[in-house]
Scaffold this motif. Sequence first.
Motif, PDB file in Angstrom:
ATOM      1  N   MET A   1      48.965  44.607  33.293  1.00  0.00           N
ATOM      2  CA  MET A   1      48.048  43.515  33.001  1.00  0.00           C
ATOM      3  C   MET A   1      47.264  43.165  34.261  1.00  0.00           C
ATOM      4  O   MET A   1      47.816  43.125  35.347  1.00  0.00           O
ATOM      5  N   GLU A   2      45.953  42.916  34.097  1.00  0.00           N
ATOM      6  CA  GLU A   2      45.098  42.584  35.228  1.00  0.00           C
ATOM      7  C   GLU A   2      45.506  41.263  35.855  1.00  0.00           C
ATOM      8  O   GLU A   2      45.642  40.253  35.168  1.00  0.00           O
ATOM      9  N   LYS A   3      45.729  41.270  37.163  1.00  0.00           N
ATOM     10  CA  LYS A   3      46.127  40.058  37.864  1.00  0.00           C
ATOM     11  C   LYS A   3      44.913  39.168  38.106  1.00  0.00           C
ATOM     12  O   LYS A   3      43.807  39.648  38.361  1.00  0.00           O
ATOM     13  N   LYS A   4      45.156  37.858  38.046  1.00  0.00           N
ATOM     14  CA  LYS A   4      44.056  36.897  38.151  1.00  0.00           C
ATOM     15  C   LYS A   4      44.186  36.111  39.457  1.00  0.00           C
ATOM     16  O   LYS A   4      45.247  35.568  39.757  1.00  0.00           O
ATOM     17  N   ILE A   5      43.095  36.050  40.209  1.00  0.00           N
ATOM     18  CA  ILE A   5      43.068  35.358  41.497  1.00  0.00           C
ATOM     19  C   ILE A   5      42.038  34.241  41.442  1.00  0.00           C
ATOM     20  O   ILE A   5      40.918  34.439  40.948  1.00  0.00           O
ATOM     21  N   LEU A   6      42.430  33.070  41.941  1.00  0.00           N
ATOM     22  CA  LEU A   6      41.495  31.957  42.084  1.00  0.00           C
ATOM     23  C   LEU A   6      41.027  31.912  43.538  1.00  0.00           C
ATOM     24  O   LEU A   6      41.823  31.692  44.447  1.00  0.00           O
ATOM     25  N   LEU A   7      39.744  32.146  43.747  1.00  0.00           N
ATOM     26  CA  LEU A   7      39.148  32.128  45.084  1.00  0.00           C
ATOM     27  C   LEU A   7      38.404  30.811  45.277  1.00  0.00           C
ATOM     28  O   LEU A   7      37.468  30.504  44.523  1.00  0.00           O
ATOM     29  N   VAL A   8      38.811  30.038  46.280  1.00  0.00           N
ATOM     30  CA  VAL A   8      38.191  28.740  46.554  1.00  0.00           C
ATOM     31  C   VAL A   8      37.529  28.830  47.926  1.00  0.00           C
ATOM     32  O   VAL A   8      38.182  28.703  48.964  1.00  0.00           O
ATOM     33  N   GLU A   9      36.240  29.046  47.936  1.00  0.00           N
ATOM     34  CA  GLU A   9      35.486  29.281  49.177  1.00  0.00           C
ATOM     35  C   GLU A   9      34.063  28.787  48.969  1.00  0.00           C
ATOM     36  O   GLU A   9      33.366  29.245  48.059  1.00  0.00           O
ATOM     37  N   ASP A  10      33.606  27.834  49.807  1.00  0.00           N
ATOM     38  CA  ASP A  10      32.293  27.234  49.600  1.00  0.00           C
ATOM     39  C   ASP A  10      31.155  28.044  50.207  1.00  0.00           C
ATOM     40  O   ASP A  10      29.995  27.841  49.839  1.00  0.00           O
ATOM     41  N   ASP A  11      31.464  28.968  51.107  1.00  0.00           N
ATOM     42  CA  ASP A  11      30.430  29.842  51.665  1.00  0.00           C
ATOM     43  C   ASP A  11      30.126  30.916  50.619  1.00  0.00           C
ATOM     44  O   ASP A  11      30.946  31.794  50.357  1.00  0.00           O
ATOM     45  N   ASN A  26      40.462  45.934  41.006  1.00  0.00           N
ATOM     46  CA  ASN A  26      40.905  45.664  39.625  1.00  0.00           C
ATOM     47  C   ASN A  26      41.595  44.318  39.445  1.00  0.00           C
ATOM     48  O   ASN A  26      42.434  44.156  38.562  1.00  0.00           O
ATOM     49  N   TYR A  27      41.225  43.350  40.279  1.00  0.00           N
ATOM     50  CA  TYR A  27      41.673  41.976  40.056  1.00  0.00           C
ATOM     51  C   TYR A  27      40.599  41.216  39.292  1.00  0.00           C
ATOM     52  O   TYR A  27      39.402  41.494  39.445  1.00  0.00           O
ATOM     53  N   GLN A  28      41.028  40.264  38.484  1.00  0.00           N
ATOM     54  CA  GLN A  28      40.087  39.339  37.872  1.00  0.00           C
ATOM     55  C   GLN A  28      39.967  38.132  38.801  1.00  0.00           C
ATOM     56  O   GLN A  28      40.978  37.533  39.168  1.00  0.00           O
ATOM     57  N   VAL A  29      38.755  37.772  39.186  1.00  0.00           N
ATOM     58  CA  VAL A  29      38.552  36.727  40.176  1.00  0.00           C
ATOM     59  C   VAL A  29      37.824  35.530  39.558  1.00  0.00           C
ATOM     60  O   VAL A  29      36.742  35.685  38.981  1.00  0.00           O
ATOM     61  N   LEU A  30      38.451  34.368  39.658  1.00  0.00           N
ATOM     62  CA  LEU A  30      37.802  33.108  39.305  1.00  0.00           C
ATOM     63  C   LEU A  30      37.321  32.470  40.598  1.00  0.00           C
ATOM     64  O   LEU A  30      38.080  32.381  41.571  1.00  0.00           O
ATOM     65  N   THR A  31      36.080  32.015  40.648  1.00  0.00           N
ATOM     66  CA  THR A  31      35.534  31.481  41.887  1.00  0.00           C
ATOM     67  C   THR A  31      35.228  29.992  41.760  1.00  0.00           C
ATOM     68  O   THR A  31      34.714  29.527  40.745  1.00  0.00           O
ATOM     69  N   ALA A  32      35.577  29.265  42.821  1.00  0.00           N
ATOM     70  CA  ALA A  32      35.260  27.844  42.926  1.00  0.00           C
ATOM     71  C   ALA A  32      34.655  27.593  44.295  1.00  0.00           C
ATOM     72  O   ALA A  32      35.040  28.237  45.277  1.00  0.00           O
ATOM     73  N   PHE A  33      33.734  26.633  44.364  1.00  0.00           N
ATOM     74  CA  PHE A  33      33.028  26.352  45.613  1.00  0.00           C
ATOM     75  C   PHE A  33      33.394  24.990  46.193  1.00  0.00           C
ATOM     76  O   PHE A  33      32.878  24.605  47.240  1.00  0.00           O
ATOM     77  N   ASP A  34      34.269  24.261  45.518  1.00  0.00           N
ATOM     78  CA  ASP A  34      34.788  23.014  46.065  1.00  0.00           C
ATOM     79  C   ASP A  34      36.169  22.759  45.463  1.00  0.00           C
ATOM     80  O   ASP A  34      36.565  23.398  44.475  1.00  0.00           O
ATOM     81  N   GLY A  35      36.914  21.825  46.063  1.00  0.00           N
ATOM     82  CA  GLY A  35      38.282  21.593  45.636  1.00  0.00           C
ATOM     83  C   GLY A  35      38.410  21.032  44.240  1.00  0.00           C
ATOM     84  O   GLY A  35      39.352  21.383  43.500  1.00  0.00           O
ATOM     85  N   GLU A  37      36.393  21.550  41.633  1.00  0.00           N
ATOM     86  CA  GLU A  37      36.157  22.650  40.699  1.00  0.00           C
ATOM     87  C   GLU A  37      37.389  23.551  40.627  1.00  0.00           C
ATOM     88  O   GLU A  37      37.758  24.036  39.549  1.00  0.00           O
ATOM     89  N   ALA A  38      38.033  23.749  41.771  1.00  0.00           N
ATOM     90  CA  ALA A  38      39.226  24.604  41.816  1.00  0.00           C
ATOM     91  C   ALA A  38      40.363  24.014  40.990  1.00  0.00           C
ATOM     92  O   ALA A  38      41.080  24.745  40.283  1.00  0.00           O
TER      93      ALA A  38
END
Length: 231
Positions: A1-11, A26-35, A37-38
């Motif tokens: 199963m594809e692993k899911k990563i939450l990336l919290v980076e405003d740049d 092959n990771y699924q990446v969710l992106t947030a630009f502030d805390g 939203e994360a």
Amino acid sequence: MEKKILLVEDDREINKLITNQLENENYQVLTAFDGEEAIILFENHKVDLILLDLMLPKLNGMDFLKRLRTMSSAPVMVISAKGSDVDKALGLGFGADDYISKPFSMIELTARVHAAIRRATQYLPTENKIPSTTLHYKEISLDLTTFTVNVQGRIIQLTSKEFKILKLFMMNQNRVFTKEQIYQFIWEDDYFGNENVINVHIRRLREKIEIDPSNPQFIKTVWGIGYKLGD
């Protein structure tokens, strides 16, 4: 199963570079630009790892960590330009599992992400594991099936690293572990004198399980050598 990563980076440039790199792995990446939203993304998705910058708008990385640890022990790797030992201690003290300082190579980041997810999934229950296994030491019980810790009738919330350290000690009662051994067993990586990482995790673990953390009755310091569980 594809692993899911939450990336919290405003740049946004760094966010895009990391996202592209991890998606190529092959990771699924969710992106947030502030805390803030994360937090919303985390509450609505099951993630396997959080990559967290400390300098964030709206809700900074430290405050995000504090809120996260009230509801989850999901593994967190801090990524930040604030690379001093003080900031590392603060990040790890608030419940981060690992720390990587900017600038870093994508090869190093990818390797550490692989290792963090591998370590975390080793502790997930599977059909082949024994239905119930509990370790005991004095007033502490550690359930390897539900990954819960009970101290004097109280359920204690531990981070994944704290749980692994306590498990290591409880499976080897009275054995003295050097800081290098603890790092190699828990982080499964080469030790480069990362004493601060070990010290912070031991301190936080003591604060959670000891009646008087300044006079520990469970995890004892063996001066000049390391730590052990036992008298």
